[in-house]
Design an enzyme around this catalytic site. Structure first.
Site, PDB file in Angstrom:
ATOM      1  N   ARG A  46       3.181  -7.295  17.635  1.00  0.00           N
ATOM      2  CA  ARG A  46       2.261  -6.168  17.635  1.00  0.00           C
ATOM      3  C   ARG A  46       1.347  -6.318  16.441  1.00  0.00           C
ATOM      4  O   ARG A  46       1.539  -7.186  15.588  1.00  0.00           O
ATOM      5  CB  ARG A  46       2.984  -4.807  17.652  1.00  0.00           C
ATOM      6  CG  ARG A  46       4.373  -4.730  17.130  1.00  0.00           C
ATOM      7  CD  ARG A  46       4.515  -4.907  15.657  1.00  0.00           C
ATOM      8  NE  ARG A  46       3.597  -4.077  14.900  1.00  0.00           N
ATOM      9  CZ  ARG A  46       3.099  -4.401  13.728  1.00  0.00           C
ATOM     10  NH1 ARG A  46       3.408  -5.547  13.165  1.00  0.00           N
ATOM     11  NH2 ARG A  46       2.284  -3.593  13.096  1.00  0.00           N
ATOM     12  N   GLY A  47       0.313  -5.497  16.409  1.00  0.00           N
ATOM     13  CA  GLY A  47      -0.754  -5.660  15.437  1.00  0.00           C
ATOM     14  C   GLY A  47      -1.896  -6.407  16.099  1.00  0.00           C
ATOM     15  O   GLY A  47      -1.708  -7.481  16.669  1.00  0.00           O
ATOM     16  N   ALA A  48      -3.106  -5.817  16.049  1.00  0.00           N
ATOM     17  CA  ALA A  48      -4.211  -6.354  16.849  1.00  0.00           C
ATOM     18  C   ALA A  48      -4.492  -7.835  16.608  1.00  0.00           C
ATOM     19  O   ALA A  48      -4.620  -8.606  17.563  1.00  0.00           O
ATOM     20  CB  ALA A  48      -5.472  -5.516  16.607  1.00  0.00           C
ATOM     21  N   GLN A 191       7.279   1.397  12.339  1.00  0.00           N
ATOM     22  CA  GLN A 191       6.742   0.113  11.872  1.00  0.00           C
ATOM     23  C   GLN A 191       6.650   0.058  10.345  1.00  0.00           C
ATOM     24  O   GLN A 191       6.787  -1.013   9.755  1.00  0.00           O
ATOM     25  CB  GLN A 191       5.355  -0.143  12.470  1.00  0.00           C
ATOM     26  CG  GLN A 191       5.341  -0.356  13.969  1.00  0.00           C
ATOM     27  CD  GLN A 191       4.998   0.925  14.721  1.00  0.00           C
ATOM     28  OE1 GLN A 191       5.378   2.020  14.303  1.00  0.00           O
ATOM     29  NE2 GLN A 191       4.286   0.791  15.812  1.00  0.00           N
ATOM     30  N   ASP A 232      -6.892  -1.101  15.225  1.00  0.00           N
ATOM     31  CA  ASP A 232      -6.817  -1.837  16.484  1.00  0.00           C
ATOM     32  C   ASP A 232      -8.166  -1.900  17.189  1.00  0.00           C
ATOM     33  O   ASP A 232      -8.387  -2.763  18.026  1.00  0.00           O
ATOM     34  CB  ASP A 232      -5.780  -1.191  17.405  1.00  0.00           C
ATOM     35  CG  ASP A 232      -4.372  -1.504  16.949  1.00  0.00           C
ATOM     36  OD1 ASP A 232      -3.732  -2.379  17.554  1.00  0.00           O
ATOM     37  OD2 ASP A 232      -3.912  -0.900  15.965  1.00  0.00           O
ATOM     38  N   ASN A 242      -6.372   3.606  15.195  1.00  0.00           N
ATOM     39  CA  ASN A 242      -5.225   2.965  14.541  1.00  0.00           C
ATOM     40  C   ASN A 242      -3.958   3.690  14.979  1.00  0.00           C
ATOM     41  O   ASN A 242      -4.011   4.655  15.747  1.00  0.00           O
ATOM     42  CB  ASN A 242      -5.392   2.989  13.015  1.00  0.00           C
ATOM     43  CG  ASN A 242      -4.416   2.058  12.319  1.00  0.00           C
ATOM     44  OD1 ASN A 242      -4.281   0.891  12.686  1.00  0.00           O
ATOM     45  ND2 ASN A 242      -3.718   2.550  11.316  1.00  0.00           N
ATOM     46  N   LYS A 243      -2.835   3.230  14.495  1.00  0.00           N
ATOM     47  CA  LYS A 243      -1.537   3.781  14.897  1.00  0.00           C
ATOM     48  C   LYS A 243      -1.523   5.302  14.754  1.00  0.00           C
ATOM     49  O   LYS A 243      -2.066   5.861  13.805  1.00  0.00           O
ATOM     50  CB  LYS A 243      -0.439   3.148  14.054  1.00  0.00           C
ATOM     51  CG  LYS A 243       0.980   3.560  14.420  1.00  0.00           C
ATOM     52  CD  LYS A 243       1.277   3.320  15.890  1.00  0.00           C
ATOM     53  CE  LYS A 243       1.033   1.895  16.328  1.00  0.00           C
ATOM     54  NZ  LYS A 243       1.196   1.726  17.799  1.00  0.00           N
TER      55      LYS A 243
END
Length: 345
Positions: A46-48, A191, A232, A242-243
């Site tokens: 995960r993470g763009a 996360q 993202d 973002n998250k």
């Protein structure tokens, strides 16, 4: 952070399963685009930026399977690319990487399988260098001494190995600054508590995990000097996806006069999306909210909402840090110029 979470050779992609960190270090093997897409959807990775790198390598593997000798052909490859695009709808780096691989296919000529493999490796290497450049530009913005709050994980695990938001913190430390980190735990997937704390602690960086709901209290006591987050997707006007939970951190930072920085490569900037209103927000499983590591927390039958991202309006963002430099409001011209400069490099 040393590169350990994405391992690649010409026949296999191995991904450190981030769902199991920090308790267990286990790798998931991917042999084609569909298995790489599943790893993205299921949050093995995960993470763009890391999603973009994974997608590129998945398509490189797919090319060997469908475009090599005896393969099923270009139509099958394009179908796999289309499925890959749907793996995580908010992360624009995923679409960017898929489109870049398709452009190599369309150019044709010579050994297209080798060309696609080389393009995936270039995407990987470029991301690592972009993150180091982000760290250099962003580190200069941080105070000489103080505590930086971050949300979710925008570190080595979320990129090719250095980080965007955590890259800024690493950049500041490399410039001799005396920095500590508050890591929001980042409900519901944790996360921050699991991943940001894991990699910063491994690197010997002073990190303290805080409940998401404690950020405002700590800011009010003067214990936070800056906020740095990743993204993202960034809309053309500077609105930032973002998250989930990032928006409320930005509101709190604004209330307390604390700079709120966003760190992301230009590949995260989506000039085709005018504002944050046009960014699709992924809704994930209710069970991620009602359960924690398989243990049920909420009463049976209770509904849950689980938006994976939120949008922070551009007016709450102090600066956007990319590999091209630091953008400040008005973001439209600044971001367009940075994207153009990156395309020209």
């Amino acid at each position: 952070m040393s590169r350990r979470h994405i391992e690649w050779d010409e026949s296999e992609l191995r991904l450190l399963d981030q769902r199991l960190l920090p308790r267990e270090e286990t790798y998931v093997a991917c042999a084609d685009a569909d298995s790489a897409a599943r790893a993205i959807t299921d949050m093995v990775v995960r993470g763009a930026p890391a999603i973009g790198v994974t997608a590129a390598y998945g398509l490189a593997l797919e090319a060997a399977r469908t475009l090599g000798e005896g393969g099923s052909g270009e139509e099958a490859f394009r179908a796999a690319a289309a499925r890959m695009r749907e793996a995580r709808p908010t992360a624009v780096n995923l679409m960017w990487a898929v489109d870049r691989m398709l452009r190599v296919l369309e150019r044709g000529g010579g050994d297209v399988v080798a060309a696609l493999r080389a393009e995936a490796e270039a995407i990987d290497a470029e991301d690592l260098q972009m993150c180091k450049d982000i760290g250099r530009h962003g580190g200069a913005l941080l105070p000489e001494e103080g505590t930086v709050l971050t949300h979710c994980n925008a570190g080595g695990l979320a990129t090719a190995g250095y980080g965007t938001a955590l890259g800024v913190i690493r950049g500041g430390l490399e410039q001799g600054k005396r920095l500590k980190v508050f890591a929001d735990e980042t409900r519901p997937y944790l996360q921050g508590a699991r991943l940001t704390a894991y990699e910063l602690h491994q690197d010997g960086i002073d990190v303290t995990v805080i409940p998401d709901v404690a950020a405002g209290h700590l800011m009010s006591k003067g214990l936070v000097q800056a906020v740095v987050v990743g993204s993202d997707r960034i809309a053309a006007n500077g609105d930032v996806a973002n998250k989930i939970g990032t928006y409320q951190v930005a509101v709190l930072a604004h209330r307390h006069g604390i700079p709120f920085y966003v760190a992301a490569p230009t590949s995260t900037v989506d000039l085709e999306t005018a504002t944050g209103e046009g960014i699709p927000i992924e809704e994930r499983s209710e069970e991620e909210v009602t359960h924690l590591v398989g243990v049920q927390l909420a009463p049976t039958g209770v509904k849950a909402r689980n938006p994976a991202f939120d949008v922070t309006p551009a007016e709450l963002v102090t600066a956007i840090i990319t590999e091209q430099g630091v953008a400040r409001a008005p973001y439209g011209p600044a971001l367009a110029g940075m994207v153009a400069a990156a395309s020209a490099d």
